[in-house]
Design a protein around this motif. Sequence first.
Motif, PDB file in Angstrom:
ATOM      1  N   GLN A  14       0.832  -1.210   0.000  1.00  0.00           N
ATOM      2  CA  GLN A  14       0.000   0.000   0.000  1.00  0.00           C
ATOM      3  C   GLN A  14       0.866   1.259   0.000  1.00  0.00           C
ATOM      4  O   GLN A  14       0.578   2.224  -0.718  1.00  0.00           O
ATOM      5  CB  GLN A  14      -0.935   0.001   1.201  1.00  0.00           C
ATOM      6  N   LEU A  15       1.915   1.245   0.809  1.00  0.00           N
ATOM      7  CA  LEU A  15       2.819   2.395   0.856  1.00  0.00           C
ATOM      8  C   LEU A  15       3.499   2.614  -0.492  1.00  0.00           C
ATOM      9  O   LEU A  15       3.584   3.740  -0.979  1.00  0.00           O
ATOM     10  CB  LEU A  15       3.871   2.207   1.950  1.00  0.00           C
ATOM     11  N   ILE A  16       3.960   1.541  -1.096  1.00  0.00           N
ATOM     12  CA  ILE A  16       4.637   1.629  -2.396  1.00  0.00           C
ATOM     13  C   ILE A  16       3.699   2.227  -3.442  1.00  0.00           C
ATOM     14  O   ILE A  16       4.096   3.102  -4.218  1.00  0.00           O
ATOM     15  CB  ILE A  16       5.168   0.245  -2.831  1.00  0.00           C
ATOM     16  N   LYS A  17       2.456   1.793  -3.446  1.00  0.00           N
ATOM     17  CA  LYS A  17       1.474   2.318  -4.403  1.00  0.00           C
ATOM     18  C   LYS A  17       1.299   3.826  -4.218  1.00  0.00           C
ATOM     19  O   LYS A  17       1.324   4.593  -5.186  1.00  0.00           O
ATOM     20  CB  LYS A  17       0.141   1.600  -4.237  1.00  0.00           C
ATOM     21  N   ILE A  18       1.129   4.254  -2.974  1.00  0.00           N
ATOM     22  CA  ILE A  18       0.947   5.681  -2.690  1.00  0.00           C
ATOM     23  C   ILE A  18       2.200   6.464  -3.078  1.00  0.00           C
ATOM     24  O   ILE A  18       2.112   7.531  -3.692  1.00  0.00           O
ATOM     25  CB  ILE A  18       0.596   5.895  -1.204  1.00  0.00           C
ATOM     26  N   LEU A  19       3.357   5.935  -2.721  1.00  0.00           N
ATOM     27  CA  LEU A  19       4.615   6.619  -3.037  1.00  0.00           C
ATOM     28  C   LEU A  19       4.812   6.745  -4.547  1.00  0.00           C
ATOM     29  O   LEU A  19       5.229   7.794  -5.037  1.00  0.00           O
ATOM     30  CB  LEU A  19       5.787   5.883  -2.385  1.00  0.00           C
ATOM     31  N   ASP A  20       4.496   5.683  -5.279  1.00  0.00           N
ATOM     32  CA  ASP A  20       4.606   5.730  -6.742  1.00  0.00           C
ATOM     33  C   ASP A  20       3.670   6.785  -7.329  1.00  0.00           C
ATOM     34  O   ASP A  20       4.070   7.558  -8.192  1.00  0.00           O
ATOM     35  CB  ASP A  20       4.284   4.364  -7.355  1.00  0.00           C
ATOM     36  N   GLU A  21       2.435   6.797  -6.847  1.00  0.00           N
ATOM     37  CA  GLU A  21       1.445   7.751  -7.361  1.00  0.00           C
ATOM     38  C   GLU A  21       1.849   9.192  -7.051  1.00  0.00           C
ATOM     39  O   GLU A  21       1.477  10.109  -7.775  1.00  0.00           O
ATOM     40  CB  GLU A  21       0.069   7.457  -6.766  1.00  0.00           C
ATOM     41  N   ASP A  22       2.614   9.384  -5.997  1.00  0.00           N
ATOM     42  CA  ASP A  22       3.024  10.726  -5.593  1.00  0.00           C
ATOM     43  C   ASP A  22       4.400  11.116  -6.147  1.00  0.00           C
ATOM     44  O   ASP A  22       4.888  12.198  -5.882  1.00  0.00           O
ATOM     45  CB  ASP A  22       3.027  10.815  -4.059  1.00  0.00           C
ATOM     46  N   VAL A  67      -2.455  15.141  -2.177  1.00  0.00           N
ATOM     47  CA  VAL A  67      -3.286  14.546  -1.134  1.00  0.00           C
ATOM     48  C   VAL A  67      -4.620  14.159  -1.769  1.00  0.00           C
ATOM     49  O   VAL A  67      -5.359  15.008  -2.245  1.00  0.00           O
ATOM     50  CB  VAL A  67      -3.493  15.505   0.052  1.00  0.00           C
ATOM     51  N   THR A  68      -4.854  12.860  -1.807  1.00  0.00           N
ATOM     52  CA  THR A  68      -6.104  12.335  -2.358  1.00  0.00           C
ATOM     53  C   THR A  68      -6.734  11.398  -1.346  1.00  0.00           C
ATOM     54  O   THR A  68      -6.116  11.037  -0.347  1.00  0.00           O
ATOM     55  CB  THR A  68      -5.845  11.559  -3.664  1.00  0.00           C
ATOM     56  N   ARG A  69      -7.953  10.994  -1.629  1.00  0.00           N
ATOM     57  CA  ARG A  69      -8.615  10.043  -0.729  1.00  0.00           C
ATOM     58  C   ARG A  69      -7.815   8.755  -0.581  1.00  0.00           C
ATOM     59  O   ARG A  69      -7.747   8.182   0.485  1.00  0.00           O
ATOM     60  CB  ARG A  69      -9.984   9.695  -1.284  1.00  0.00           C
ATOM     61  N   ALA A  70      -7.233   8.326  -1.684  1.00  0.00           N
ATOM     62  CA  ALA A  70      -6.480   7.070  -1.680  1.00  0.00           C
ATOM     63  C   ALA A  70      -5.273   7.119  -0.758  1.00  0.00           C
ATOM     64  O   ALA A  70      -4.846   6.091  -0.238  1.00  0.00           O
ATOM     65  CB  ALA A  70      -6.032   6.721  -3.094  1.00  0.00           C
ATOM     66  N   ASN A  71      -4.706   8.290  -0.542  1.00  0.00           N
ATOM     67  CA  ASN A  71      -3.503   8.339   0.289  1.00  0.00           C
ATOM     68  C   ASN A  71      -3.704   9.086   1.608  1.00  0.00           C
ATOM     69  O   ASN A  71      -2.739   9.429   2.273  1.00  0.00           O
ATOM     70  CB  ASN A  71      -2.320   8.894  -0.492  1.00  0.00           C
ATOM     71  N   GLU A  72      -4.963   9.314   2.001  1.00  0.00           N
ATOM     72  CA  GLU A  72      -5.216   9.985   3.271  1.00  0.00           C
ATOM     73  C   GLU A  72      -4.702   9.185   4.462  1.00  0.00           C
ATOM     74  O   GLU A  72      -4.406   9.742   5.506  1.00  0.00           O
ATOM     75  CB  GLU A  72      -6.706  10.275   3.436  1.00  0.00           C
TER      76      GLU A  72
END
Length: 96
Positions: A14-22, A67-72
């Motif tokens: 989950q962290l990797i996904k958020i970090l990639d998206e950001d 900052v999106t809902r997915a990474n709150e």
Amino acid sequence: MGPKTEKLIEVLDQLIKILDEDGQSHWSKWMRQAKGCIQSSYFSGIEKVLNAYGGMGSFNDVCLKKVTRANENFSELQGKAWSLATEIKREYESNT
């Protein structure tokens, strides 16, 4: 692989996904490497997760650009990764 380790891998995913998206490529790569070590049953992966925390410029200082809902829940995931890795390390050290 125990349940805490499996949960840690889920949290890292989950962290990797958020970090990639950001666009946080440094920390995404760091957590991918840690995850790979953990999946290969190398304790160094746990240590790598823990080494990401503490000090200036560390993982707990990461501020997301988007900052999106997915990474709150990013901060919550950071805390879970730390807690799980700490628990796994404690158990490992008590068994050696």
